[in-house]
Design a protein around this motif. Structure first.
Motif, PDB file in Angstrom:
ATOM      1  N   PHE A  36       0.823  -1.121   0.010  1.00 12.05           N
ATOM      2  CA  PHE A  36      -0.215   0.037  -0.179  1.00 12.05           C
ATOM      3  C   PHE A  36       0.730   1.257   0.009  1.00 12.05           C
ATOM      4  CE2 PHE A  36      -4.117  -1.605   0.715  1.00 12.05           C
ATOM      5  CZ  PHE A  36      -4.097  -2.706   1.098  1.00 12.05           C
ATOM      6  N   GLN A  38       0.828   5.977   0.877  1.00  8.43           N
ATOM      7  CA  GLN A  38       0.130   6.685   1.465  1.00  8.43           C
ATOM      8  C   GLN A  38       0.837   8.227   1.355  1.00  8.43           C
ATOM      9  OE1 GLN A  38      -1.086   6.200   5.471  1.00  8.43           O
ATOM     10  NE2 GLN A  38      -2.762   7.513   5.260  1.00  8.43           N
ATOM     11  N   LYS A  42      -3.850  12.025   2.641  1.00 14.13           N
ATOM     12  CA  LYS A  42      -4.926  11.150   1.956  1.00 14.13           C
ATOM     13  C   LYS A  42      -4.688   9.888   2.526  1.00 14.13           C
ATOM     14  CE  LYS A  42      -3.679  13.498  -2.663  1.00 14.13           C
ATOM     15  NZ  LYS A  42      -3.161  13.355  -3.920  1.00 14.13           N
ATOM     16  N   GLU A  43      -5.774   9.248   1.999  1.00 15.33           N
ATOM     17  CA  GLU A  43      -6.022   7.677   2.474  1.00 15.33           C
ATOM     18  C   GLU A  43      -4.903   6.876   1.859  1.00 15.33           C
ATOM     19  OE1 GLU A  43     -10.911   7.750   3.130  1.00 15.33           O
ATOM     20  OE2 GLU A  43     -10.074   6.308   1.712  1.00 15.33           O
ATOM     21  N   ARG A  44      -4.696   5.755   2.775  1.00 11.25           N
ATOM     22  CA  ARG A  44      -3.816   4.833   2.091  1.00 11.25           C
ATOM     23  C   ARG A  44      -4.583   4.292   0.898  1.00 11.25           C
ATOM     24  NH1 ARG A  44      -1.380   1.198   6.934  1.00 11.25           N
ATOM     25  NH2 ARG A  44      -0.580   3.349   7.420  1.00 11.25           N
ATOM     26  N   GLU A  45      -3.622   4.103  -0.035  1.00  9.85           N
ATOM     27  CA  GLU A  45      -3.918   3.434  -1.422  1.00  9.85           C
ATOM     28  C   GLU A  45      -3.555   1.968  -1.712  1.00  9.85           C
ATOM     29  OE1 GLU A  45      -3.463   4.578  -6.209  1.00  9.85           O
ATOM     30  OE2 GLU A  45      -2.143   5.423  -4.554  1.00  9.85           O
ATOM     31  N   ALA A  59      -3.417  -2.060  -8.705  1.00 15.07           N
ATOM     32  CA  ALA A  59      -4.125  -0.772  -8.909  1.00 15.07           C
ATOM     33  C   ALA A  59      -4.149  -0.395 -10.598  1.00 15.07           C
ATOM     34  CB  ALA A  59      -3.622   0.280  -8.033  1.00 15.07           C
ATOM     35  N   SER A  61      -3.462   2.283 -11.673  1.00 15.07           N
ATOM     36  CA  SER A  61      -2.564   3.428 -11.555  1.00 15.07           C
ATOM     37  C   SER A  61      -1.117   2.833 -11.845  1.00 15.07           C
ATOM     38  CB  SER A  61      -2.638   4.440 -10.282  1.00 15.07           C
ATOM     39  OG  SER A  61      -2.475   3.612  -9.414  1.00 15.07           O
TER      40      SER A  61
END
Length: 122
Positions: A36, A38, A42-45, A59, A61
């Motif tokens: 993940f 971050q 911002k929220e953890r992605e 993801a 991206s």
């Protein structure tokens, strides 16, 4: 389970970097591991997951640029990152769990590392 990330550093746009995560638990016996990231505020992605059968998810991206893998002999999870852009700048975290689903949902993951910083800048 203890997870320790390494490999984060500063890199120029277009460059490559490989992150590693050492696990105190056998990665062969770990149902799901993931990366993940971050950015402050911002929220953890979710970036990528790998299941114990080595099935992977990414993801959108990072598809085509990042590759997640694990070395069960060394109990190590890796993330190969290519064609990096400034938008990839973040703290990257290794995570693991032993539940039934392997997906890019941070709430599913019980074990987390402390993170390693990746900065992409010219």
């Amino acid at each position: 389970v203890q997870l320790v990330e390494s490999g984060g550093t500063s890199v120029q746009p277009g460059g490559s970097l490989r992150l590693s995560c050492a696990s105190s638990q056998s990665t062969a016996m770990t149902y799901c591991m993931a990366w993940f990231r971050q950015v402050p505020g911002k929220e953890r992605e979710g970036v990528a997951t790998i299941g114990n059968a080595r099935t992977t998810t990414y993801a959108d991206s990072v598809k085509g640029r990042f590759t997640i893998s694990k070395d069960d002999a060394r109990n190590t999870l890796s993330l190969q990152m290519n064609s990096l852009t400034p938008e990839d700048t973040a703290m990257y975290f290794c995570a693991a769990h032993d539940s039934l689903r392997c997906r890019l949902v941070s709430d599913d993951f019980r074990y987390w590392g402390q993170g390693t910083q990746v900065t992409v800048s010219s």
